[in-house]
Design an enzyme around this catalytic site. Sequence first.
Site, PDB file in Angstrom:
ATOM      1  N   CYS A 225       0.846  -1.198   0.000  1.00  0.00           N
ATOM      2  CA  CYS A 225       0.000   0.000   0.000  1.00  0.00           C
ATOM      3  C   CYS A 225       0.886   1.254   0.000  1.00  0.00           C
ATOM      4  CB  CYS A 225      -0.964  -0.038   1.181  1.00  0.00           C
ATOM      5  SG  CYS A 225      -2.368   1.105   1.004  1.00  0.00           S
TER       6      CYS A 225
ATOM      7  N   HIS B   2      -3.439  -5.275   0.122  1.00  0.00           N
ATOM      8  CA  HIS B   2      -2.887  -5.804   1.381  1.00  0.00           C
ATOM      9  C   HIS B   2      -2.927  -7.327   1.361  1.00  0.00           C
ATOM     10  CE1 HIS B   2      -2.618  -2.068   3.862  1.00  0.00           C
ATOM     11  NE2 HIS B   2      -3.506  -1.648   2.975  1.00  0.00           N
TER      12      HIS B   2
ATOM     13  N   GLU C  63      -1.481  -9.424   3.153  1.00  0.00           N
ATOM     14  CA  GLU C  63      -1.390 -10.049   4.477  1.00  0.00           C
ATOM     15  C   GLU C  63      -2.741 -10.507   5.008  1.00  0.00           C
ATOM     16  OE1 GLU C  63      -1.540  -5.516   5.393  1.00  0.00           O
ATOM     17  OE2 GLU C  63      -0.836  -6.866   3.823  1.00  0.00           O
TER      18      GLU C  63
END
Length: 595
Positions: free
Chosen positions: A398, A525, A527
Site C-alpha cells: 500500500c 494488502h 497479508e
Amino acid sequence: MKYVLVTGGVVSGLGKGVTASSIGVVLKACGLRVTSIKIDPYLNTDAGTMSPFEHGEVFVLDDGGEVDLDLGNYERFLDLKLTRDNNITTGKIYRSVIDKERKGDYLGKTVQVVPHITDAIQECIERVAMIPVDGKEGPANVCVIELGGTIGDIESMPFIEALGQFSHRVGPGNFCLVHVSLVPVLNVVGEQKTKPTQHSVRGLRGLGLTPNILACRSVKPLDENVKEKLSQFCHVQAANIITLYDVTNIWHIPLLLRDQKAHEALLRGLNLHGVAVEPMLEEWTARAEICDTLQNPVRIAMVGKYTGLSDSYLSVLKALLHASIACCQKLVVDWVPATDLEDTTAKEEPNIYEAAWNLLKGADGILVPGGFGDRGVQGKILAAKYARENSIPYLGICLGMQIAVIEFARSVLKLEDANSTEFDPDTSNPCVIFMPEGSKTHMGGTMRLGSRRTYFQVADCKSAKLYGNVSYVDERHRHRYEVNPDLISDFEDAGLAFVGKDESGKRMEVIELPTHPYYVGVQFHPEFKSRPGKPSALFLGLIAASCGQLDMWLQTPSYLNKPTPRDVLGNGTSASKICQNGSGNILANGNGLHV
C-alpha cells in the site's frame, strides 16, 4: 444453532481472541462447522477510524468491512471469509435502534436500553450466526461469540444483559459460556492466586451469566489444589477448568484445549456428543512443533510508523511467519521506526540514528507496510532506496508501494520534488494522487475497500509466478491514494514495471524492478488473506528471496504441491529433523515444507 460465548475477566489482553479462535479450531476438528462473532463495546460503528495505537491493526474483509483484529485471528485459525456483520459494535446497535425510532417502528413507545437495545443485540447475533462463512451452503453448527472488554466495564453492560437473556432464550444445551480469567503468581510468595478469578466469576454471576468452563491464563499449569479451590468457589466442575499457560507459539493453544479435554466439556454443554468425533489435529500439531524447531534465522527489517505496538502490524507479522515456516526459516523481525532513519534524528539523536541504520543494513529483507500520514515518510523512502541500490529483497505494501514509486521518481527520473499529494498537495510532480471516488471530509468507510481484482500484465513476472502463473488475483484493498496514471510511461521507460493493474488499466496494483532480485510493491494488502496453511504468495517471495530460495519457488510456485506436515510426520520423521538437512533449510527431496 449452538452458541459458545467467550468473556474475559480481571485484566484486558488475556488472549480472548486466540482462545475463541482455538475453541473454533477444536470444534472444527471434531467435524463441526463453525462461525464467529466479535462484539466490541466501543461506540465506533467500526474500527476504520481508530489509530493502530488505540486498538491494534484494522483488519479488512472481502466485503470491505473494517473490523477488529480478532476477526483476523478467526479467519486465519478457521480459514473462514467473514463479513462486516460478524463484528458487532455498540455504535452499530445504537444506530440501528435510532434509525428504527426515527422511522416510527416502535409505535410511539419510549425507547430504552431494555428491551430495545438488548433485543437488537440478540436479533443481530441470531441473524449473523446464520450467515455461511466457510464456502458451504446453510448455517454453521456452532457460533463462537467473543465479548470484548472485561467483565464489569460499564460499556459492556447492555451486552451482558442481552447475552443473559439470550442464554435463557435459546435454552439449556444450546449455550455454553467460557470465561477467560487470570491466575497470577506473586513473586513474594510464589503461589498461584485464585482470588482475582473468584471475584471475576462472582461479578459475572451477579450480572446473570454463569460460566460452564473456566479458561485460566497463567505462567504454568494450574496445581490440582488450585483447580479444586476454583471449582469450589466458582461453582465450576474441576474437569471444566482449563489452564492456558504460556506456550512458545499460539498454535499450541488448540492443542492445550484438546489435551485437557476442553472439547468434551464443550460438547457436553452443547449436547453435541452424538454428532461430533474426536478432534483430528495432526497437521496442527506438526505445525506447532515445526515452528518451535526452526533454527536458521531470516532477518526482516520492518520499517514503519507504529513500531511501538506490534499489534499494529499483526496480520503482516502473521503473513511473514506463515511464509518463513514454508521456507523452513526462523523469522526474526527487526523493528525500525521510520523517523529514526531520517536526517533530523541524525542531528538530534545520533545513537538512535546509527542503531536504526545498523538494523536496516543487517537485514536479509526489508518490508515497508501500509500507513497514513506524513510522519516517517522520508525514512521509508530512504529504506526503499537502500533496498533498491543494494539489491536487498523489498516488499512495499500500500503506502510501501507508493513510497517505492516516489523514491524511484526522485532518484532515477531526477524529479527531486516528486511526492504524493497526501504529503504535499502542491507538489509539481505528483507521483501519487487522491482517488476520485474517495472523500476528503469523511474518514470512515470512504476508501477503496475490500476485495478487488488485479490483472497481471506480464506473464513471466515474479509476482504472477509466485501466485501460480495465474492471470489475475483477488486481494483486499484499503487506500485513498494511487499512482498517477499520467506518469506510467515515464516510469516504465526508466525500468520500473507495472506488472499488475485493475480492470480499467488505469489503477496500478503491482510494481516490480525486473533487474532486482526481489523488489515488489503492491497497492493491496496481501497479508489479510495469508493463512497458516496457505502463505501469501508475495510474502513467500520476500522470505524466499531473503534466504536464497526464490528460484526454487519461482520454478514450482504452487504450494498446493508441497508436502503437508501430516505427510511429512506421517512417515516417521520427527519435527526437529524436517527442516534440517545438508542445506539447512530445504527438504531432501527438494521441496520446501508447506505449513
